[in-house]
Design a protein around this motif. Sequence first.
Motif, PDB file in Angstrom:
ATOM      1  N   LYS A  54       0.740  -1.367  -0.291  1.00 43.11           N
ATOM      2  CA  LYS A  54       0.587  -0.132   0.367  1.00 43.11           C
ATOM      3  C   LYS A  54       0.834   1.250  -0.405  1.00 43.11           C
ATOM      4  O   LYS A  54       0.594   2.068  -0.586  1.00 43.11           O
ATOM      5  CB  LYS A  54      -1.073   0.388   1.134  1.00 43.11           C
ATOM      6  CG  LYS A  54      -1.788   1.465   1.477  1.00 43.11           C
ATOM      7  CD  LYS A  54      -2.667   1.431   2.483  1.00 43.11           C
ATOM      8  CE  LYS A  54      -3.372   2.281   2.911  1.00 43.11           C
ATOM      9  NZ  LYS A  54      -4.295   2.360   4.169  1.00 43.11           N
ATOM     10  N   ASP A  55       2.100   1.314   0.956  1.00 43.16           N
ATOM     11  CA  ASP A  55       2.834   2.783   0.918  1.00 43.16           C
ATOM     12  C   ASP A  55       3.310   2.843  -0.388  1.00 43.16           C
ATOM     13  O   ASP A  55       3.382   3.846  -1.054  1.00 43.16           O
ATOM     14  CB  ASP A  55       4.152   2.246   1.821  1.00 43.16           C
ATOM     15  CG  ASP A  55       4.979   0.943   1.749  1.00 43.16           C
ATOM     16  OD1 ASP A  55       4.210  -0.308   1.045  1.00 43.16           O
ATOM     17  OD2 ASP A  55       5.641   1.084   1.685  1.00 43.16           O
ATOM     18  N   VAL A  56       3.660   2.149  -1.692  1.00 43.51           N
ATOM     19  CA  VAL A  56       4.219   2.442  -2.850  1.00 43.51           C
ATOM     20  C   VAL A  56       2.983   2.631  -3.977  1.00 43.51           C
ATOM     21  O   VAL A  56       3.149   3.773  -4.060  1.00 43.51           O
ATOM     22  CB  VAL A  56       5.024   0.691  -3.255  1.00 43.51           C
ATOM     23  CG1 VAL A  56       4.982   1.022  -4.562  1.00 43.51           C
ATOM     24  CG2 VAL A  56       5.587   0.152  -2.434  1.00 43.51           C
ATOM     25  N   PHE A  57       2.292   2.045  -2.950  1.00 45.69           N
ATOM     26  CA  PHE A  57       1.030   2.399  -4.188  1.00 45.69           C
ATOM     27  C   PHE A  57       0.528   3.856  -4.096  1.00 45.69           C
ATOM     28  O   PHE A  57       0.423   5.575  -4.887  1.00 45.69           O
ATOM     29  CB  PHE A  57      -0.031   2.182  -4.494  1.00 45.69           C
ATOM     30  CG  PHE A  57       0.089   0.376  -4.961  1.00 45.69           C
ATOM     31  CD1 PHE A  57       0.319   0.260  -6.468  1.00 45.69           C
ATOM     32  CD2 PHE A  57      -0.597  -0.590  -4.227  1.00 45.69           C
ATOM     33  CE1 PHE A  57       0.744  -0.941  -7.027  1.00 45.69           C
ATOM     34  CE2 PHE A  57      -0.252  -1.913  -4.837  1.00 45.69           C
ATOM     35  CZ  PHE A  57      -0.196  -2.157  -5.889  1.00 45.69           C
ATOM     36  N   GLY A  61       6.446   4.217  -0.097  1.00 48.44           N
ATOM     37  CA  GLY A  61       7.130   4.139   0.442  1.00 48.44           C
ATOM     38  C   GLY A  61       7.758   3.234  -0.688  1.00 48.44           C
ATOM     39  O   GLY A  61       7.474   3.748  -2.271  1.00 48.44           O
ATOM     40  N   THR A  62       8.955   2.182  -1.159  1.00 45.55           N
ATOM     41  CA  THR A  62       9.699   1.815  -1.962  1.00 45.55           C
ATOM     42  C   THR A  62      10.050   0.630  -1.890  1.00 45.55           C
ATOM     43  O   THR A  62      10.079   0.120  -0.490  1.00 45.55           O
ATOM     44  CB  THR A  62      10.566   2.681  -2.383  1.00 45.55           C
ATOM     45  OG1 THR A  62      12.047   2.777  -1.495  1.00 45.55           O
ATOM     46  CG2 THR A  62      10.594   4.211  -2.882  1.00 45.55           C
ATOM     47  N   ARG A  63      10.509  -0.071  -3.326  1.00 53.51           N
ATOM     48  CA  ARG A  63      10.599  -1.287  -3.008  1.00 53.51           C
ATOM     49  C   ARG A  63      12.117  -1.219  -4.050  1.00 53.51           C
ATOM     50  O   ARG A  63      11.935  -0.557  -4.588  1.00 53.51           O
ATOM     51  CB  ARG A  63      10.225  -2.697  -3.356  1.00 53.51           C
ATOM     52  CG  ARG A  63       8.524  -2.470  -2.525  1.00 53.51           C
ATOM     53  CD  ARG A  63       9.227  -2.764  -1.221  1.00 53.51           C
ATOM     54  NE  ARG A  63       7.453  -3.598  -0.218  1.00 53.51           N
ATOM     55  CZ  ARG A  63       7.488  -2.399   0.522  1.00 53.51           C
ATOM     56  NH1 ARG A  63       7.665  -0.852   0.370  1.00 53.51           N
ATOM     57  NH2 ARG A  63       5.948  -3.114   0.795  1.00 53.51           N
ATOM     58  N   GLY A 182      -7.782   5.235   0.370  1.00 55.79           N
ATOM     59  CA  GLY A 182      -6.968   4.760  -0.468  1.00 55.79           C
ATOM     60  C   GLY A 182      -6.706   4.700  -1.927  1.00 55.79           C
ATOM     61  O   GLY A 182      -7.563   4.721  -2.587  1.00 55.79           O
ATOM     62  N   PRO A 183      -5.536   3.866  -2.410  1.00 57.20           N
ATOM     63  CA  PRO A 183      -5.945   3.366  -3.961  1.00 57.20           C
ATOM     64  C   PRO A 183      -6.765   2.601  -4.447  1.00 57.20           C
ATOM     65  O   PRO A 183      -7.107   1.973  -3.653  1.00 57.20           O
ATOM     66  CB  PRO A 183      -4.158   2.448  -3.365  1.00 57.20           C
ATOM     67  CG  PRO A 183      -3.765   2.602  -2.279  1.00 57.20           C
ATOM     68  CD  PRO A 183      -4.496   2.852  -1.690  1.00 57.20           C
ATOM     69  N   CYS A 184      -7.206   2.497  -6.199  1.00 57.95           N
ATOM     70  CA  CYS A 184      -8.229   1.919  -6.237  1.00 57.95           C
ATOM     71  C   CYS A 184      -7.928   2.075  -8.016  1.00 57.95           C
ATOM     72  O   CYS A 184      -6.769   2.905  -8.661  1.00 57.95           O
ATOM     73  CB  CYS A 184      -9.193   2.562  -6.066  1.00 57.95           C
ATOM     74  SG  CYS A 184      -9.593   4.447  -6.059  1.00 57.95           S
TER      75      CYS A 184
END
Length: 891
Positions: A54-57, A61-63, A182-184
């Motif tokens: 969720k944090d990436v979307f 956040g990153t990966r 949130g993301p959708c």
Amino acid sequence: MSQLPPSFPSSKAVRQSFLDFFAAQDHRVVPSSPVFPQDDPTLLFMNAGMNQFKDVFLGTGTRDYSRAVDSQKCIRVQGKHNDLEEVGVDTYHHTFFEMLGNWSFGDYFKKEAIIWHWDLLTKVWKLPKERLWITVFSGDEKDGLQFDEEAEQLWLEYTDVDPNHILRCGKKDNFWEMGETGPCGPCSEIHIDRGGEGDDPADGANPEIGVNADNERFIELCNLVFMQYNRLDDGSLRPLPAGCIDTGMGFERVLSVLQGKNSNYDTDLFTSIFDELSKITGHPYGTDEKKDIAFRVCADHVRAVTSALSDGALPSNEGRGYVLRRLIRRASRYGLQTLELQEPFLCKLVPAVVAVLGESFPEMKTRQDHVELIMRSEEESFRRTLQRGIVQFDKLAKGLSEGETLEGVAAYELYATYGFPQDLVGLMASERGLKLDNAGWEKAKQAHSEVSKSEGRFKQLLSAEQVSDLTATTSTYGDSGPQSLKLETTLSAVFPDDGKGERWVLAGSPFYAEGGGQVGDTGRLLDASGKCIFEVQDTKRIGDIVVHMGKATCKTEIGTTLIAEVDTERRARIQANHTATHLLHKALQQVLGDYVTQQGSHVGPERLRFDFSQPKGMTPEQLREVEAKVNAQILRNSAVQTTVESFDAAKQRGVMALFGEKYGDEVRVVDVGGWSLELCGGTHVSAGGDIGPFVIVTERAIQAGVRRIEALTHQGALDHIANVRVLLADAARSLKVKEEDLPERVGSLMKDLKKAKKAGSQKASGDVGAAFDGIKNALVERSGVPSGVFDLPEMDGNGLRAIGERVQSLGPDLALVLIGRAGDKVPFLVLCRGQALEKGLKAGNVAKAMANVLGGGGGGRPESAQGQGMKVDAAPQAKTTAEEALASTLA
């Protein structure tokens, strides 16, 4: 229509083939995160595969990868994604399930997602194409969203799906959102027709009986979500920084198709659990629909609870703990009422769950004994109150006819007194054809503040809209230089904090944000002149953004240069306690066994708290040994080293990972002299000696299978030791002995006290015997019932109860009231048996009448009641009240 393919070999093979397929498309295979989120306060449990990303979307956040694939453990039990009521009744809903998923973080988009999933289903798993149906988003006028023509064209151009099998569906089915915010984004689903001979292949397009008609013939296999938007607090949509792919494929449903089963519960994920349950009950699965529902409920719920407990969650009366307790009690009640199991049985199903899932989720194997212990304890506790609760439910439902409503306020007492969750009470009501007054239940719940608080919604640290414009904070708390405590930075954003102050976000920060059991740092933010303009009272994190909570002394412009300064003395005490928890964990494993695992911790400046798995209390000798081992390591004064390395490499060299924590590919290892090695993101001392003395203050149980140690270090430990020395000196002076002779002197006094108590008990026994003889001879018959009211000033409550036990020998018919004294209080006891009850005399009513006179409380069952008054002078009047009650009823 062509037949479905032959049975796929096993659930393990299907899961692995999915992971292998996307790994071949350059996806990183990532492990499932814990089933409950560590850093998302909006979720009790992971309810979708995308939760851990969720944090990436959101862009917080990153990966270090842009493509991922996994099988995520999920639990859906409340809120928008709540399948609890359908579980067991049908054959395809679950509370616990695995979500197979693949993701793209700004890498590929719709085209690749569509092609790969079509290839997986039709080429790898060889599902018949003519049975597959596709849905695409038809648009939504209210949100200003157009029909997803791009997705439809991609299906037509890059796959050989039947064009007549592409359906356009609305927002309800084809626009995916994980919550209110949130993301959708729009989605495209793949459904399969499981119809048989004689069914019309074109039925899929019929909205009444086809795709999305909620039936067991046309079922959704997977959902391709084209994550393009972020739903803000005001309901509007804002485009995400980059289009992402989030796919979800319910493992249990796909498996039932690939294994040629009509029910998810007929796959090898469940058969071994059913086999074990059949052995326990003597009932084979598949022969009785009512019992089959109970089998499915029990199997599903034990899978969910096993998963959550293995990840470190615990049953309780609030939050996710309450959800787990609900599931255990719901399954236990089915076992008792439907399967006629009189003893706890859920723990016996855990090995079957672990046998199927343990290889894919190794934490289940590691914690199997712990899970069985917790589950047995919870079920035993519920069983003790279940029968009494059922009796109370019967009273509430008595006189109600089918279709009528069970009053909610009264029904809520089944939760408050007996722990019956609302869904369980609703289920019991529906079994009798009744409806539960949910509005009344909610009203009663609000009146119980402690319950309403535990059921309350989690509050997000920052809203989705606030987060969307922020960039990650550069954290320096873990650096070795001075920037770990003091840093020049700039102000990025300021938000209100519900009237309590403000929340400041900085470009860089030396403040440690609360996490991993360690409290957040406090300190100050200074302007260029050194003036304090913001008192930092707490520090928290959302994704990669550090939020400083506190009070500002003046208005400050965004972009202003600041000096962020951590409270160094407080940080030092926290660090000492944190490193001490690592040493304590290792010492507990050496003294008790390797099975000891951390269940939770709290690391603050004053003390440390450490919860750990342990079935029984520790002996004084074990506590001393643990304390000595920790202090020995402190005296070694070994360097505390932190390194960043790959997760796999760390595990290979024996570094301890904590259950329930989510780790990335690279992890931070804290090494205390080679003796304790743990994965940890918190702050620590530079050398063991910086901890100072270590003292265990308390050790106690917090629930079955979990113990808690509280301990002190540094100055707190020195203060405690000094206080104990003062207490010892005072005790020695009072008893006129040397401090080293205190144990012997106290032992001698305890022997004397024991003798005195024994003598007192013998005297009291004699007094009870004499009083009983007097009562037996003084009873008079009223309408054939031996009865009497006796004032016994020399008897306390215990004495009255002792007499009450003896009068059981006087025959089946009795009406007796006993009044005693206990200092300035008046205890009393009322007993009614046999003909006394038949004539309408109720002990509870007599006790209440006496309580009104005595100014205290009283009540109980018709056959036995007791109470205690506060007015000693009113004892004669209470005696008269009782006599009048006996005389009028037994006349």
